[in-house]
Structures are given as structure tokens and as C-alpha cells.
Design a protein around this motif. Structure first.
Motif, PDB file in Angstrom:
ATOM      1  N   UNK A 171      -3.965  -1.824   8.377  1.00  0.00           N
ATOM      2  CA  UNK A 171      -3.569  -3.194   8.016  1.00  0.00           C
ATOM      3  C   UNK A 171      -2.329  -3.635   8.790  1.00  0.00           C
ATOM      4  N   UNK A 172      -1.411  -2.690   8.980  1.00  0.00           N
ATOM      5  CA  UNK A 172      -0.194  -3.022   9.722  1.00  0.00           C
ATOM      6  C   UNK A 172      -0.504  -3.328  11.176  1.00  0.00           C
ATOM      7  N   UNK A 173      -1.450  -2.592  11.770  1.00  0.00           N
ATOM      8  CA  UNK A 173      -1.811  -2.847  13.172  1.00  0.00           C
ATOM      9  C   UNK A 173      -2.470  -4.205  13.347  1.00  0.00           C
ATOM     10  N   UNK A 174      -3.179  -4.637  12.306  1.00  0.00           N
ATOM     11  CA  UNK A 174      -3.808  -5.959  12.351  1.00  0.00           C
ATOM     12  C   UNK A 174      -2.787  -7.079  12.292  1.00  0.00           C
ATOM     13  N   UNK A 175      -1.635  -6.773  11.671  1.00  0.00           N
ATOM     14  CA  UNK A 175      -0.600  -7.795  11.569  1.00  0.00           C
ATOM     15  C   UNK A 175       0.225  -7.896  12.837  1.00  0.00           C
TER      16      UNK A 175
ATOM     17  N   UNK B 278      -1.810  20.525  -3.621  1.00  0.00           N
ATOM     18  CA  UNK B 278      -1.219  19.883  -2.446  1.00  0.00           C
ATOM     19  C   UNK B 278      -2.297  19.265  -1.567  1.00  0.00           C
ATOM     20  N   UNK B 279      -3.408  19.970  -1.413  1.00  0.00           N
ATOM     21  CA  UNK B 279      -4.509  19.478  -0.581  1.00  0.00           C
ATOM     22  C   UNK B 279      -5.101  18.195  -1.168  1.00  0.00           C
ATOM     23  N   UNK B 280      -5.305  18.166  -2.477  1.00  0.00           N
ATOM     24  CA  UNK B 280      -5.894  16.990  -3.121  1.00  0.00           C
ATOM     25  C   UNK B 280      -4.976  15.783  -3.007  1.00  0.00           C
ATOM     26  N   UNK B 281      -3.685  15.987  -3.257  1.00  0.00           N
ATOM     27  CA  UNK B 281      -2.736  14.877  -3.117  1.00  0.00           C
ATOM     28  C   UNK B 281      -2.685  14.392  -1.671  1.00  0.00           C
ATOM     29  N   UNK B 282      -2.718  15.347  -0.739  1.00  0.00           N
ATOM     30  CA  UNK B 282      -2.667  14.980   0.674  1.00  0.00           C
ATOM     31  C   UNK B 282      -3.874  14.137   1.071  1.00  0.00           C
ATOM     32  N   UNK B 283      -5.066  14.542   0.659  1.00  0.00           N
ATOM     33  CA  UNK B 283      -6.285  13.817   1.032  1.00  0.00           C
ATOM     34  C   UNK B 283      -6.223  12.363   0.565  1.00  0.00           C
ATOM     35  N   UNK B 284      -5.893  12.154  -0.700  1.00  0.00           N
ATOM     36  CA  UNK B 284      -5.861  10.796  -1.255  1.00  0.00           C
ATOM     37  C   UNK B 284      -4.756   9.963  -0.614  1.00  0.00           C
ATOM     38  N   UNK B 285      -3.562  10.527  -0.531  1.00  0.00           N
ATOM     39  CA  UNK B 285      -2.430   9.763   0.011  1.00  0.00           C
ATOM     40  C   UNK B 285      -2.561   9.520   1.508  1.00  0.00           C
ATOM     41  N   UNK B 286      -3.132  10.481   2.211  1.00  0.00           N
ATOM     42  CA  UNK B 286      -3.327  10.283   3.650  1.00  0.00           C
ATOM     43  C   UNK B 286      -4.351   9.186   3.899  1.00  0.00           C
ATOM     44  N   UNK B 287      -5.392   9.149   3.062  1.00  0.00           N
ATOM     45  CA  UNK B 287      -6.392   8.083   3.192  1.00  0.00           C
ATOM     46  C   UNK B 287      -5.744   6.716   2.967  1.00  0.00           C
ATOM     47  N   UNK B 288      -4.880   6.622   1.962  1.00  0.00           N
ATOM     48  CA  UNK B 288      -4.183   5.363   1.698  1.00  0.00           C
ATOM     49  C   UNK B 288      -3.227   5.014   2.830  1.00  0.00           C
TER      50      UNK B 288
ATOM     51  N   UNK C 217       0.836  -1.202   0.000  1.00  0.00           N
ATOM     52  CA  UNK C 217       0.000   0.000   0.000  1.00  0.00           C
ATOM     53  C   UNK C 217       0.873   1.255   0.000  1.00  0.00           C
ATOM     54  N   UNK C 218       1.947   1.236   0.762  1.00  0.00           N
ATOM     55  CA  UNK C 218       2.878   2.375   0.787  1.00  0.00           C
ATOM     56  C   UNK C 218       3.487   2.608  -0.591  1.00  0.00           C
ATOM     57  N   UNK C 219       3.777   1.517  -1.289  1.00  0.00           N
ATOM     58  CA  UNK C 219       4.324   1.644  -2.633  1.00  0.00           C
ATOM     59  C   UNK C 219       3.289   2.206  -3.596  1.00  0.00           C
ATOM     60  N   UNK C 220       2.031   1.851  -3.394  1.00  0.00           N
ATOM     61  CA  UNK C 220       0.964   2.401  -4.218  1.00  0.00           C
ATOM     62  C   UNK C 220       0.814   3.905  -3.997  1.00  0.00           C
ATOM     63  N   UNK C 221       1.038   4.354  -2.762  1.00  0.00           N
ATOM     64  CA  UNK C 221       1.005   5.787  -2.472  1.00  0.00           C
ATOM     65  C   UNK C 221       2.106   6.496  -3.265  1.00  0.00           C
ATOM     66  N   UNK C 222       3.280   5.889  -3.290  1.00  0.00           N
ATOM     67  CA  UNK C 222       4.392   6.459  -4.064  1.00  0.00           C
ATOM     68  C   UNK C 222       4.052   6.514  -5.545  1.00  0.00           C
ATOM     69  N   UNK C 223       3.381   5.481  -6.037  1.00  0.00           N
ATOM     70  CA  UNK C 223       3.011   5.442  -7.448  1.00  0.00           C
ATOM     71  C   UNK C 223       2.060   6.581  -7.791  1.00  0.00           C
ATOM     72  N   UNK C 224       1.087   6.806  -6.915  1.00  0.00           N
ATOM     73  CA  UNK C 224       0.136   7.889  -7.167  1.00  0.00           C
ATOM     74  C   UNK C 224       0.853   9.230  -7.271  1.00  0.00           C
TER      75      UNK C 224
END
Length: 216
Positions: free
Chosen positions: A211-215, A194-204, A150-157
Motif C-alpha cells: 500500500x505504501x508503494x502505491x502511494x 514465534x513462527x505463528x506470530x511471524x507469519x501473520x505479522x509479516x503478511x500484514x 496497518x502497522x498499528x494493527x500489527x502492533x495490536x495483534x
């Protein structure tokens, strides 16, 4: 600063069109790179003579190249050998090639994290290597790989913005067109982008943390 002029209805619609292109390109690239990344990572993990070595060379080569170079190559170099791609196709190809190599390493690391004793137990119970990999190793490894994937997907976006260099009509490209009209539009447009990128990436990122806390 002219917020009213920069964020007019026409400009917002133009930016929304670019943001949709960004999300579409990112989604397709994520899907393709995920599939290819799992395949490459598995082949590298399996230690198949010659094949695994070739995959390792490919992955390490791509991972150590700047994404911008790959974007230039797909759009400007490939037509020289008869492979002509549209701007959208070149962007998707470049992002997929780069991100699949990154994901391949995540997959290999996830597979290597599984206790070898489980593999030996599965093999001793009569399962073939492929069955052991598919039914025992891969399900456990995928659960561990979810947060870094998921972190890598954030980088891709975020990396889709680099495709502005080949005039892909994505978010940053459209933003540049707007603030090029008036110097007073620069700060308002940058704030919105910046706000739009932040909203999407922060959600991801929240998804990745959950997911990490569940692991844990």
C-alpha cells in the motif's frame, strides 16, 4: 527438547484454540479502534472549541500510558465502581481504548497533511466545512494513512499477548499452560509461537509495504 511431545495433536489443537482467540480479539479491537480512532482524530483536527481540547487531553493521556496498566485497570479497577467485565470484554476494551488513541493521532496527522489550498478552494465553491471534510479531505487522507494504520494493527495483534496477565485464553496463555507441564517443551513451543506470530505479522507488513508503494 521434546518436539514430539510438545507438538502433539492435543497440544496443537489447544494452541490453535488460543490462536483463534488471539485473532478474534485482535479483529474486534481493530474494528472498534478504527471507528473510534477516526472519530477522535477528526474531532481533534476540526478544532471545535472545548471538544477538540478534551479529545486532545484524552488521546495524549492514553498514548502516554502503558497498555498493561490499561488492561489492569479495565479488569481489576472497573469492577470496584460497578462495571464488571469478563476477561474477553476487558481485553477488547483495553486494546480498543489504547489503539483508538494511537489511531486518532495517525488520523489527525493524515488530515493535516492535506494541502490547505484544497480546503479553501472547496469552501469557496460553496461546500460546507463538513462536506469539504467528508468529500475532499478525508478520502485523500485515508489513502495516506493506510500504511501507518496497518502497522498499528500489527502492533495490536502482538499486544494481545499482554492479556495473558488477566488469564485471557489466548495464544500465549495456552502456550504457557503446555510448557509448564514439561521443561523440555519450552523451546519447541516458543519456536512454534514465534513462527505463528511471524507469519501473520509479516503478511500484514507486506500489505503495508504494498500500500505504501502505491502511494509513492
Amino acid at each position: 527438547m521434546d518436539f514430539a511431545g510438545a507438538l502433539s495433536a492435543d497440544h496443537l489443537k489447544f494452541l490453535a484454540d488460543g490462536f483463534w482467540v488471539t485473532l478474534s480479539i485482535a479483529f474486534i479491537s481493530i474494528l472498534l479502534s478504527f471507528i473510534i480512532g477516526i472519530l477522535l482524530g477528526t474531532l481533534r483536527y476540526a478544532q471545535i472549541p472545548v471538544v477538540s481540547r478534551v479529545v486532545a487531553i484524552y488521546v495524549e493521556t492514553i498514548r502516554n500510558m502503558p497498555l498493561l496498566l490499561i488492561i489492569f485497570f479495565t479488569f481489576f479497577a472497573l469492577p470496584e465502581v460497578g462495571i464488571k467485565l469478563t476477561v474477553t470484554q476487558a481485553a477488547i476494551t483495553a486494546l480498543t481504548v489504547f489503539e483508538s488513541a494511537m489511531l486518532a493521532e495517525i488520523v489527525r496527522g493524515g488530515l493535516n497533511s492535506i494541502d490547505k489550498g484544497q480546503i479553501e478552494a472547496a469552501r469557496s465553491s460553496g461546500l460546507t466545512y463538513i462536506q469539504t471534510l467528508w468529500h475532499i479531505v478525508m478520502p485523500q487522507a485515508l489513502r495516506r494513512m493506510v500504511p501507518p494504520i496497518v502497522s498499528q494493527f500489527i502492533s495490536l495483534l502482538k499486544d494481545t499477548s499482554l492479556c495473558v496477565i488477566i488469564a485471557l485464553p489466548e495464544f500465549m496463555h495456552n502456550a504457557q499452560i503446555i510448557y509448564a507441564q514439561n521443561v523440555n517443551y519450552i523451546i519447541p513451543i516458543f519456536i512454534l509461537v514465534a513462527f505463528m506470530y511471524f507469519i501473520v505479522n509479516y503478511a500484514l507488513s507486506l500489505v503495508a509495504r504494498r500500500l505504501e508503494s502505491r502511494q509513492a
